[in-house]
Scaffold this motif. Structure first.
Motif, PDB file in Angstrom:
ATOM      1  N   ASN A 542      38.265  11.234  92.937  1.00 19.13           N
ATOM      2  CA  ASN A 542      36.901  10.439  93.120  1.00 19.13           C
ATOM      3  C   ASN A 542      35.790  10.670  91.972  1.00 19.13           C
ATOM      4  OD1 ASN A 542      36.108  13.131  93.706  1.00 19.13           O
ATOM      5  ND2 ASN A 542      34.832  12.586  95.395  1.00 19.13           N
ATOM      6  N   GLY A 543      36.472  11.139  90.756  1.00 18.17           N
ATOM      7  CA  GLY A 543      35.560  11.093  89.816  1.00 18.17           C
ATOM      8  C   GLY A 543      36.352  11.729  88.419  1.00 18.17           C
ATOM      9  N   TRP A 544      35.437  12.151  87.450  1.00 19.31           N
ATOM     10  CA  TRP A 544      36.244  11.936  86.090  1.00 19.31           C
ATOM     11  C   TRP A 544      35.968  13.549  85.567  1.00 19.31           C
ATOM     12  CZ3 TRP A 544      38.413   8.449  82.869  1.00 19.31           C
ATOM     13  CH2 TRP A 544      38.157   7.104  83.251  1.00 19.31           C
ATOM     14  N   SER A 545      36.835  14.198  85.330  1.00 15.89           N
ATOM     15  CA  SER A 545      37.079  15.565  84.730  1.00 15.89           C
ATOM     16  C   SER A 545      36.617  15.463  83.165  1.00 15.89           C
ATOM     17  CB  SER A 545      38.350  16.330  84.903  1.00 15.89           C
ATOM     18  OG  SER A 545      38.217  17.472  84.218  1.00 15.89           O
ATOM     19  N   VAL A 546      35.746  15.987  82.696  1.00 16.66           N
ATOM     20  CA  VAL A 546      35.476  15.817  81.443  1.00 16.66           C
ATOM     21  C   VAL A 546      35.469  17.166  80.541  1.00 16.66           C
ATOM     22  CG1 VAL A 546      33.335  15.060  79.693  1.00 16.66           C
ATOM     23  CG2 VAL A 546      33.624  14.012  82.112  1.00 16.66           C
ATOM     24  N   LEU A 547      36.064  17.217  79.435  1.00 10.66           N
ATOM     25  CA  LEU A 547      36.455  18.335  78.356  1.00 10.66           C
ATOM     26  C   LEU A 547      36.798  19.490  79.321  1.00 10.66           C
ATOM     27  CD1 LEU A 547      32.926  18.168  76.459  1.00 10.66           C
ATOM     28  CD2 LEU A 547      35.051  17.502  75.840  1.00 10.66           C
ATOM     29  N   GLU A 548      38.048  19.121  79.728  1.00  7.58           N
ATOM     30  CA  GLU A 548      39.003  20.076  80.271  1.00  7.58           C
ATOM     31  C   GLU A 548      38.037  20.958  81.616  1.00  7.58           C
ATOM     32  OE1 GLU A 548      40.205  22.458  77.008  1.00  7.58           O
ATOM     33  OE2 GLU A 548      41.766  20.947  76.435  1.00  7.58           O
TER      34      GLU A 548
END
Length: 822
Positions: A542-548
């Motif tokens: 339900n979201g975005w994982s940003v920069l590992e």
């Protein structure tokens, strides 16, 4: 500055000040920042309780300690009492008379330290709690209820009658005026102390010559004046020696309207200063900034807000290499001109520019000369501390053949900013510049131009970048459904700096081996300067994982009181709000425009509990501005996701409902020629609270029978709604209805451009029992339990058809279903 003016200035600098005002000013700035993090002290029950504690506890304790030390070591004043003490001391005459009446002497701050200085207050707390067992040293002022504090104060044996509530309200805006980074610079403060002496000297001259003039300080002088007053014994001593009396500090007038007391006083002070000392009174970085921007929230950051991982700013991965750049504020005035060529016709003025235009100042501007026009004009602008300022003395000329005027350059000069700041020893220049005559200009004497320039201390400039979508290789590509970008292998978004240098390239791709076939998810890849291709963000659940996994970008899972649209959590806590907020607010930053084009990233932390603007995303022009380097790459990634995945009409719907407690919108992207919801990876949860419709929300809703049912969120250009629903954007209307109509019956997510409905029973016009979202769905006729897209409960409907009459559920889905495409 002629010989007499120089003598006057030197006399002013002989005024004795027995306080280290550089140190005192820095401490005051630190203290004001701490109070601003506790804004409940500005007004209301907390301030009233603080005033009671100040009168009942602090002043008696201070009097006891100053008479005979209670213990060795400094007395640590509680923050709330220090704020009231601060406001009391800024009325020095009243503070002096109150102290002498109640305690027989002026109570000084000698041997007292602020809680913000990090000195242990354990001994003070022990004495306090022993003397005042019913009033704890560390009182909880956030969770108190209004009470009759004034009655409690009136029962005290000793208390000041001075209106400390009004005094606190008057002082609360001061921090915004002096909170800029350059205010803490040693050189800036040293010059401010010298100017404060000059300010006192003018008042002394007025007193000696019997003139009654209301002298108004600039904010650098005012900061030093306040710092001096916070040392009451020294202030009384110094001012009695310099002026023969204790100088009053009148802060009761805040009306800056032309012709009012403040305006007249400032104009008179400016004229007297410039005649007496021969230098300009205005100073870069010390003038009135205007009213403070509107706050994001009146409630500070909750103490239980935690981060997954704490990372200091210099530990962030710096995948993008950007040079640091500095910016400064400049004030410029052309005071006079000498030895102009004989027979010079036309209006004389000066064109000024930079030899190498920078990101902040590039255009050539015009300014009149005071000695020629008798009108004062001061230019204010920002620029980098590089290159040269160019001055062109010019005039307008016209011929008999044409009434059109043309500009004629008479002579020119330059001022090297770079050389002046390498290193900088003072922040102002006022001198005669000898100009170089232009071709055809004849003058028997050197042409002189008196230029006054003031600089603020250069500080780190924000980082500004632009995103540009590369053109597709085929003419047929990207032509259908332009609001949603089709992701092709050769469609890249180029990110460039202000000079057009490419920083990074971005592309949206499908996740490989996605588990959810119906909703495969996305990822953002970037091509670095080195040519390396990296995954910068991935859609997960339900979201975005940003920069590992350093950051997680998502919509809030529950209703929000502050109206933010998205959250970025991880190393820091960031919330994204619609429009330009805080430092980016229209009128404080840039030109006015459509607020729906912007998102502002606000950082919330213990240091910034009310929020600090760290980035601005312009989703229309695709410009990204970040204040600090650590925010550059996350801001670029989030702007890319928002502009590529979120449909425009859905974004507008979110903006329209940004201040609602009850909203939910799903992102849309294309997959195999079909639109799929949840591309943004938003929470499937729907707010459970029911909020009635109000015209204050900027609604343009339709009607349905007697109105709404039990309760709903907000409707924007829509019909009404029944039991409980999210938002409806440009949905159709409906006829009469029972429990709910015009979009949602029992409860549903959101409806974008849905059709209308006829008469209905439990729920109609989009969803009956409960469903997700409806995008451009058809309408329905009469219905029973639920119709117009979904009956019992379903996921979402894209371009669904309509329905006629229905029973339990019709027009797309009955008991329950997933997605319906076209």
């Amino acid at each position: 500055m002629d010989a007499k003016q120089e003598m006057e200035w030197n006399e002013a600098q002989k005024i004795q000040l027995s306080v280290d005002l550089l140190v005192a000013a820095k401490r005051q700035l630190q203290f004001l920042a701490a109070v601003d993090r506790n804004r409940h002290l500005y007004d209301g029950p907390a301030l009233e309780r603080a005033i009671y504690r100040y009168n009942a506890c602090w002043l008696p304790l201070l009097a006891k300690h100053s008479e005979s030390k209670i213990f060795e070591g400094p007395l640590v004043v509680p923050l709330d009492c220090e704020w009231v003490w601060h406001c009391h001391r800024l009325h020095p005459v009243r503070y002096k008379s109150d102290c002498e009446e109640f305690y027989g002497r002026v109570l000084d701050n000698f041997g007292v330290v602020s809680t913000v200085e990090g000195v242990c207050g354990r001994k003070t707390e022990e004495i306090w709690n022993k003397l005042y067992p019913d009033e704890p040293y560390n009182a909880d002022l956030l969770n108190i209820f209004p009470g009759d504090i004034s009655e409690r104060i009136s029962r005290l044996e000793k208390y000041t009658k001075y209106d400390l509530i009004s005094a606190a309200k008057r002082q609360s805006p001061f921090f915004y005026q002096v909170s800029r980074p350059h205010m803490k610079n040693d050189l800036f403060i040293k010059e401010a102390v010298a100017r404060y002496r000059g300010f006192l000297y003018l008042i002394k001259r007025n007193k000696e010559e019997g003139r009654k003039r209301f002298c108004v300080p600039t904010y650098d002088i005012d900061l030093i004046w306040h710092s001096h007053q916070l040392h009451p014994v020294s202030y009384c001593k110094d001012l009695n020696e310099a002026l023969g009396k204790v100088l009053e500090h009148d802060d009761t007038d805040s009306d800056r309207t032309k012709g009012k007391k403040l305006d007249i006083g400032f104009s008179g002070t400016t004229k007297q200063w410039e005649v007496t000392f021969g230098t300009r009174y205005w100073k870069a970085g010390a003038m009135y900034r205007g009213n403070a921007p509107s706050p994001i929230t009146n409630n500070p950051l909750s103490s239980n807000t935690t981060c997954k991982k704490v990372v200091s700013s210099n530990e962030y991965p710096q995948e993008i290499s950007l040079p640091d750049r500095k910016v400064m504020e400049v004030l410029l005035e052309f005071v006079g001109a000498k030895n102009l060529p004989e027979g010079q016709e036309g209006d004389i003025f000066v064109l000024f520019s930079k030899s190498q235009p920078d990101a902040f100042f590039g255009a050539k501007r015009r300014l009149i000369i005071l000695s020629q026009s008798r009108q004062k004009q001061v230019a204010s602008f920002q620029c980098e501390p590089t290159g040269e300022l160019l001055f062109e003395l010019a005039s307008y000329s016209s011929s008999n053949l044409s009434i059109r005027k043309s500009t004629k350059t008479i002579a020119s000069a330059s001022f090297s900013i770079k050389d002046y700041f390498d290193p900088v020893s003072k922040l102002h220049v006022e001198k005669w510049f000898e100009l170089v005559p232009s071709a055809g200009t004849v003058s028997s004497k050197p042409i002189l131009l008196r230029v006054a320039i003031s600089f603020s201390v250069p500080v780190l400039a924000p980082y500004k970048l632009k995103m540009t979508l590369s053109p597709p290789s085929s003419k047929n590509e990207c032509l259908s459904n332009p609001p949603v970008r089709s992701q092709h292998a050769n469609s890249w978004t180029h990110v460039t700096d202000e000079n057009g240098n490419r920083i990074i390239r971005l592309q949206m791709r499908d996740l490989e081996n996605a588990k959810n076939i119906g909703n495969p998810g996305k990822k953002v890849v970037g091509v670095m300067k080195s040519g390396e291709i990296r995954t910068l963000a991935e859609f997960i659940e339900n979201g975005w994982s940003v920069l590992e996994n350093l950051w997680f970008f998502h919509l809030p899972h529950k209703c929000t009181n502050d109206g933010h649209l998205f959250e970025l959590t991880g190393a820091k806590t960031l919330k994204f709000f619609a429009g330009r907020k805080l430092d980016y607010e229209a009128g404080h930053h840039g030109k006015r425009g459509n607020e729906m084009d912007f998102l502002t990233a606000i950082e919330f932390s213990i240091e910034e509990p009310y929020g600090k603007a760290v980035a601005l995303l312009d989703l229309t022009s695709k410009h990204v501005t970040a204040k600090e380097k650590w925010m550059v790459l996350p801001a670029i990634i989030l702007a890319f996701i928002a502009s590529n995945v979120m449909k425009k009409e859905e974004y507008e719907g979110v903006i329209a409902n940004a201040n609602s407690k009850d909203w939910k919108v799903n992102g849309v992207y294309e997959e195999n020629g079909k639109k799929v919801l949840n591309g943004m990876g938003l929470s499937p949860d729907v707010c459970s609270e029911d909020v009635g419709i109000s015209k204050k929300s900027g609604l343009s809703s339709g009607g349905c029978g007697s109105g709404c049912g039990s309760g709903c969120g907000n409707a924007v250009e829509s019909a009404g709604c029944g039991g409980g629903c999210g938002i409806m954007i440009k949905s159709g209307g409906c006829g009469g209805c029972g429990a709910g109509c015009g979009g949602c019956g029992g409860g549903c997510g959101s409806i974008i451009r849905s059709g209308g409905c006829g008469g209905c029973g439990a729920g109609c016009g989009g969803c009956g029992g409960g469903c997700g979202s409806i995008i451009r769905s058809g309408g329905c006729g009469g219905c029973g339990a639920g119709c117009g897209g979904c009956g019992g409960g379903c996921g979402s409907i894209i371009r669904g058809g309509g329905c006629g009459g229905c029973g339990g559920g019709c027009g797309g889905c009955g008991g329950g279903c997933g997605n319906m495409i076209n």
